[in-house]
Scaffold this motif. Structure first.
Motif, mmCIF file in Angstrom:
data_model
loop_
_atom_site.group_PDB
_atom_site.id
_atom_site.type_symbol
_atom_site.label_atom_id
_atom_site.label_comp_id
_atom_site.label_asym_id
_atom_site.label_seq_id
_atom_site.Cartn_x
_atom_site.Cartn_y
_atom_site.Cartn_z
ATOM 1 N N ASP A 95 12.309 -72.456 -10.521
ATOM 2 C CA ASP A 95 13.387 -71.587 -10.999
ATOM 3 C C ASP A 95 13.875 -72.114 -12.349
ATOM 4 N N LEU A 96 13.890 -71.228 -13.327
ATOM 5 C CA LEU A 96 14.265 -71.621 -14.689
ATOM 6 C C LEU A 96 15.383 -70.711 -15.184
ATOM 7 N N THR A 97 16.379 -71.299 -15.824
ATOM 8 C CA THR A 97 17.437 -70.529 -16.476
ATOM 9 C C THR A 97 17.555 -70.995 -17.921
ATOM 10 N N LEU A 98 17.834 -70.054 -18.794
ATOM 11 C CA LEU A 98 18.014 -70.344 -20.214
ATOM 12 C C LEU A 98 19.188 -69.542 -20.736
ATOM 13 N N ALA A 99 20.122 -70.236 -21.377
ATOM 14 C CA ALA A 99 21.235 -69.585 -22.068
ATOM 15 C C ALA A 99 21.226 -70.062 -23.515
ATOM 16 N N SER A 100 21.348 -69.131 -24.450
ATOM 17 C CA SER A 100 21.356 -69.529 -25.859
ATOM 18 C C SER A 100 22.369 -68.705 -26.627
ATOM 19 N N GLN A 101 22.815 -69.283 -27.733
ATOM 20 C CA GLN A 101 23.812 -68.637 -28.578
ATOM 21 C C GLN A 101 23.409 -68.837 -30.035
ATOM 22 N N THR A 102 23.385 -67.745 -30.785
ATOM 23 C CA THR A 102 23.132 -67.793 -32.220
ATOM 24 C C THR A 102 24.316 -67.161 -32.928
ATOM 25 N N GLU A 103 24.977 -67.928 -33.794
ATOM 26 C CA GLU A 103 26.159 -67.445 -34.502
ATOM 27 C C GLU A 103 25.951 -67.568 -36.009
ATOM 28 N N LEU A 104 26.263 -66.500 -36.720
ATOM 29 C CA LEU A 104 26.191 -66.527 -38.175
ATOM 30 C C LEU A 104 27.317 -67.377 -38.748
ATOM 31 N N GLY A 105 27.042 -67.966 -39.910
ATOM 32 C CA GLY A 105 28.022 -68.835 -40.534
ATOM 33 C C GLY A 105 28.757 -68.175 -41.689
ATOM 34 N N LEU A 152 23.824 -70.218 -40.769
ATOM 35 C CA LEU A 152 23.992 -70.162 -39.318
ATOM 36 C C LEU A 152 24.915 -71.297 -38.929
ATOM 37 N N GLN A 153 25.929 -71.004 -38.156
ATOM 38 C CA GLN A 153 26.842 -72.065 -37.759
ATOM 39 C C GLN A 153 26.506 -72.633 -36.377
ATOM 40 N N LYS A 154 25.632 -71.938 -35.650
ATOM 41 C CA LYS A 154 25.272 -72.432 -34.326
ATOM 42 C C LYS A 154 23.976 -71.784 -33.876
ATOM 43 N N VAL A 155 23.036 -72.608 -33.447
ATOM 44 C CA VAL A 155 21.827 -72.135 -32.763
ATOM 45 C C VAL A 155 21.612 -73.097 -31.597
ATOM 46 N N ALA A 156 22.226 -72.777 -30.485
ATOM 47 C CA ALA A 156 22.262 -73.682 -29.339
ATOM 48 C C ALA A 156 21.541 -73.059 -28.154
ATOM 49 N N ALA A 157 21.021 -73.917 -27.299
ATOM 50 C CA ALA A 157 20.344 -73.444 -26.094
ATOM 51 C C ALA A 157 20.541 -74.453 -24.981
ATOM 52 N N GLN A 158 20.658 -73.947 -23.759
ATOM 53 C CA GLN A 158 20.796 -74.782 -22.576
ATOM 54 C C GLN A 158 19.803 -74.279 -21.530
ATOM 55 N N THR A 159 18.937 -75.156 -21.064
ATOM 56 C CA THR A 159 17.965 -74.768 -20.050
ATOM 57 C C THR A 159 18.092 -75.676 -18.834
ATOM 58 N N ASP A 160 17.705 -75.125 -17.703
ATOM 59 C CA ASP A 160 17.628 -75.917 -16.481
ATOM 60 C C ASP A 160 16.408 -75.444 -15.702
ATOM 61 N N ILE A 161 15.599 -76.399 -15.268
ATOM 62 C CA ILE A 161 14.371 -76.093 -14.545
ATOM 63 C C ILE A 161 14.360 -76.896 -13.251
#
Length: 776
Positions: A385-395, A347-356
């Motif tokens: 109010d909660l937001t979550l954005a995430s990205q999973t990319e194969l390596g 996996l080259q990326k397993v990122a997440a961004q949250t805001d609460i």
């Protein structure tokens, strides 16, 4: 050793403290007197019952750590709270903000931002809804109160397992302040400073801040870097307006930041998947169990920014104490973790961004009549109010890894199926493909709570309380997958291969889903499968919960030194959403299957929302309901004090994360219970020496959990009926002892020596995976 003067406290650490134990209150005095004399007195006034009282007169199982004890034991942040009482555990997983609090074996909230914790954390009366808003450092802590067991009748939100209440110092009307700096191993530096004083006869202010830094104790052998470090700073300002003894307003503003590379993830066992990594070119792992030396192709990052404003008004109007607390908080969290935990780029990326963003308000009124009857009545509101954005990319190494796991079938099948699928060779598991996820969650809840105390005699008091909660949530999910292999219908394509091999069409539906189809083993490699977004024409993405929790208690003071109580209490926690791609429609709404096998119609299929490989499961876990039977005995003498509690506590529909092998499925365990004994003691044989000891016994059991999972043969994860088993991670026994000796050097200078020891019995590190069966 800690050297203290009235204006400057310099901590010189010889080692790291392991456990700090509750200090027992010895005498009652007004709360203001305690605040003024906090530096020189071991008197503790607690507000666990939303009223100021001594620990002995508080008929709740509550452990308390004073400001003095926190300094002596070098408690640095909320993560260190597990060193306060043995029945509290703080579990930090793969990053700093992925932390959960567990009291008496009950707790949740890790690994999924959509799950609200069962242990409520309140700081100066303000509810902190997620762990990333709970773990920052706090200056000028006056005391920490850990309330064990359901507390719904006095706290308005999610206290089904217990409450951690942290109280910090108010600004003073006399000029003062302090500073502290400490140094430890791994170049650990903790520095704090505060100043307080008046700006008029009715207004006082304070300003405090600090840093907490430490080099990483983990070593990434692949890059030659250190990680699992500590890098935090905070600033906090307060204003106190007190025009009279009967009225005051306290305003607080604060900002905290965490910027860390955390955490070490050790390889507990070597399973076939990890053997596949070893067989990759350049694939390395450390086979040593629980080693702090690992291989990873990039270090993890974790950045948390947390700030907020709160205001509290207190007004004494005759026989009534009126309190209002309002707060706004914003918490943002950004993580990126090498989630294959190897040197290979699987996996080259397993990122997440949250805001609460959270607004809370609480109002309550408490009586102080001279007669036998007194009450407390309050209301609590939360708007989140909660937001979550995430990205999973194969390596780049994913294709080779999948090919090893499949025995060469992954890449061979790609060439074989190219004419049928239209996908060119190189499409499967290509570098940079994966899944992009976006979620939102809105929560609106209101609670009305109250409690009545009736003194039948000067020594015997009956208490009854209630909490009515109305909770509404609305969630959305927009998930986009761009990895083609996970979207292939291998049953239908296998049917085409059977047809090409001359199998009669009439037989193909019966054979395509059997071993006759050579493609079926590859379904295990379809990690990234299509997702049915929410809301849709079948699922509205909403929950609506209503609950009435209550408690009854009898408290009796046998002598001036010994008191006891018996309690039955219930608690409640509303539904929690699974904000991850492991969320799936309920089985009643969707029947998985390939069109070639003619699955029965269902609501999802009828609406045209079905997609290949889509699973079933849950979108959310239903509400928890807690109950506890508890008896307690408290003793307070000149040189000795103790708190003893015996309890039987249970949670029905406990919200748990079931590990599926590639993710976490949110589900309810029908019932989990714990029988336990908690004993806290304090002994002061001479004025200069205080010795503490605590013991906790927990017999935890899944009374009913037929839909659980556990590690099975070859360390595969399989569906398992966990009924009757002990939940992992909960020790049967926990023991802690500590001693503090204070030597007076001069009238104003003291040298304080503190030592402590903690021990826990062995626990299973995973369901079905104990220490015994992972030893090499």
């Amino acid at each position: 050793m800690l050297i203290r003067t009235p204006a400057l406290r310099a901590a010189i650490l010889a080692g790291a403290s392991l456990i700090a134990l509750p200090v027992m209150a010895q005498n009652a005095q007004p709360e203001t007197a305690q605040a003024d004399d906090a530096e020189d007195s071991n008197i503790i006034i607690v507000t666990a019952s939303k009223r100021a009282a001594t620990l002995q007169d508080t008929p709740i199982s509550v452990a308390v750590a004073s400001k003095q004890q926190i300094e002596e034991a070098q408690i640095r942040d909320v993560l260190d709270l597990q060193t306060l009482v043995p029945s509290l555990r703080v579990s930090q997983l793969q990053n700093s903000s992925n932390t959960s609090f567990i009291i008496r074996g009950f707790g949740n909230g890790a690994n999924n931002i959509g799950i609200e914790p069962a242990v409520g954390v309140f700081i100066d009366g303000v509810y902190r809804s997620r762990s990333s808003a709970q773990i920052g450092d706090l200056p000028n802590v006056e005391r920490v109160e850990v309330l064990r067991g359901p507390q719904s009748t006095l706290f308005g939100k999610n206290a089904s397992a217990g409450v951690i209440s942290i109280i910090t110092a108010e600004p003073k009307f006399t000029l003062g302040g302090g500073a502290e700096i400490s140094y430890g191993n791994f170049n650990a530096i903790v520095a704090r400073a505060d100043i307080t004083g008046p700006i008029s006869n009715t207004v006082a202010v304070s300003l405090a801040g600090g840093i907490n830094k430490r080099d990483g104790y983990g070593r990434n052998l692949e890059l030659g870097t250190d990680f699992s470090n500590r890098d935090r700073w905070n600033v906090r300002g307060q204003l106190l307006f007190k025009p009279s003894d009967d009225f005051k307003i306290r305003l607080i503003g604060e900002y905290n930041k965490i910027d860390e590379s955390c955490c070490v993830v050790a390889n507990v066992v070597l399973n076939p998947t990890l053997n596949g990594v070893i067989n990759l070119a350049g694939g390395r792992i450390n086979p040593d169990t629980f080693s702090n030396e690992v291989f990873a192709n990039y270090d993890p990052t974790n950045i948390v920014k947390d700030y907020g404003f709160s205001g509290q008004a207190d007004w004494r109007a005759g026989d009534f104490d009126i309190t209002f607390i309002g707060a706004y908080r914003d918490n943002s969290n950004s993580t990126d973790t090498d989630s294959d935990f190897t040197s290979a780029e699987i996996l080259q990326k397993v990122a997440a961004q949250t805001d609460i963003a959270t607004y809370t308000a609480e109002a309550r009124v408490a009586s102080s009549f001279d007669g036998p009857l007194n009450f407390l009545l309050g209301a609590f509101y939360i708007h989140e109010d909660l937001t979550l954005a995430s990205q999973t990319e194969l390596g780049a190494d994913f294709r080779g890894f999948a090919n090893i796991l499949s025995g060469g079938g992954y890449l061979a099948t790609e060439a074989l199926l190219a004419p049928l699928t239209g996908l060119p060779v190189g499409s499967y598991g290509a570098r940079g493909t994966g899944v992009v996820e976006d979620y939102t969650l809105k929560n609106r809840a209101i609670s009305i709570f109250g409690q009545v105390d009736f003194e039948l005699t000067d020594r015997f008091t009956i208490t009854g309380g209630f909490n009515y909660t109305r909770d509404r949530k609305r969630g959305t999910a927009n998930v986009v997958t761009n990895e083609p292999f996970g979207q292939l219908d291998l049953v239908a394509i296998g049917g085409q291969l059977l047809a090409l091999n001359g199998v009669p069409p009439a037989l193909i539906p019966g054979l395509a889903n059997t071993a006759a189809n050579p493609l079926l083993p590859l379904q295990q490699l379809q990690f990234i499968f299509p997702f049915i977004n929410v809301p849709n024409t079948v699922e509205d993405g909403r929950t609506a919960d209503n609950d009435l929790a209550y408690n009854v208690r009898a408290a009796y003071k046998f002598t001036d030194n010994i008191s006891g109580y018996a309690t039955y209490a219930t608690g409640f926690k509303a539904s929690s959403f699974n904000l991850s791609r492991d969320a799936a429609p309920l089985p009643r709404d969707y029947i998985p299957g390939s069109p070639i096998t003619n699955p029965p119609p269902s609501a999802i299929r009828t609406a045209g929302l079905a997609a290949p490989n889509t699973r079933t499961g849950t979108r959310f876990a239903g509400p928890e309901e807690a109950s506890v039977y508890e008896v307690g005995l408290k003793g307070q003498f000149d040189t000795f004090a103790f708190n003893l509690a015996v309890f039987q506590q249970a949670i029905t529909n406990f919200q748990g994360s079931i590990f599926s092998g590639t993710g976490f499925i949110l589900a309810n365990a029908p019932k989990q219970s714990t029988f336990g004994v908690e004993l806290d003691t304090s002994f002061t044989p001479i004025r200069a020496l205080n010795v503490t000891a605590s013991l906790t016994y927990l017999n935890a059991t899944f009374d009913s959990f037929p839909g659980g999972s556990a590690f099975g043969p070859a360390l595969t994860v399989i569906g398992t009926d966990l009924t009757g088993q002990r939940p992992n991670g909960i020790p049967e026994f926990a023991l802690a002892v500590g001693a503090t000796y204070t030597a007076s050097i001069t009238e104003k200078v003291k040298a304080i020596f503190h030592a402590d020891f903690a021990h826990e019995s062995n626990v299973a590190v995973g369901q079905g995976l104990s220490v015994a069966n992972i030893t090499r």
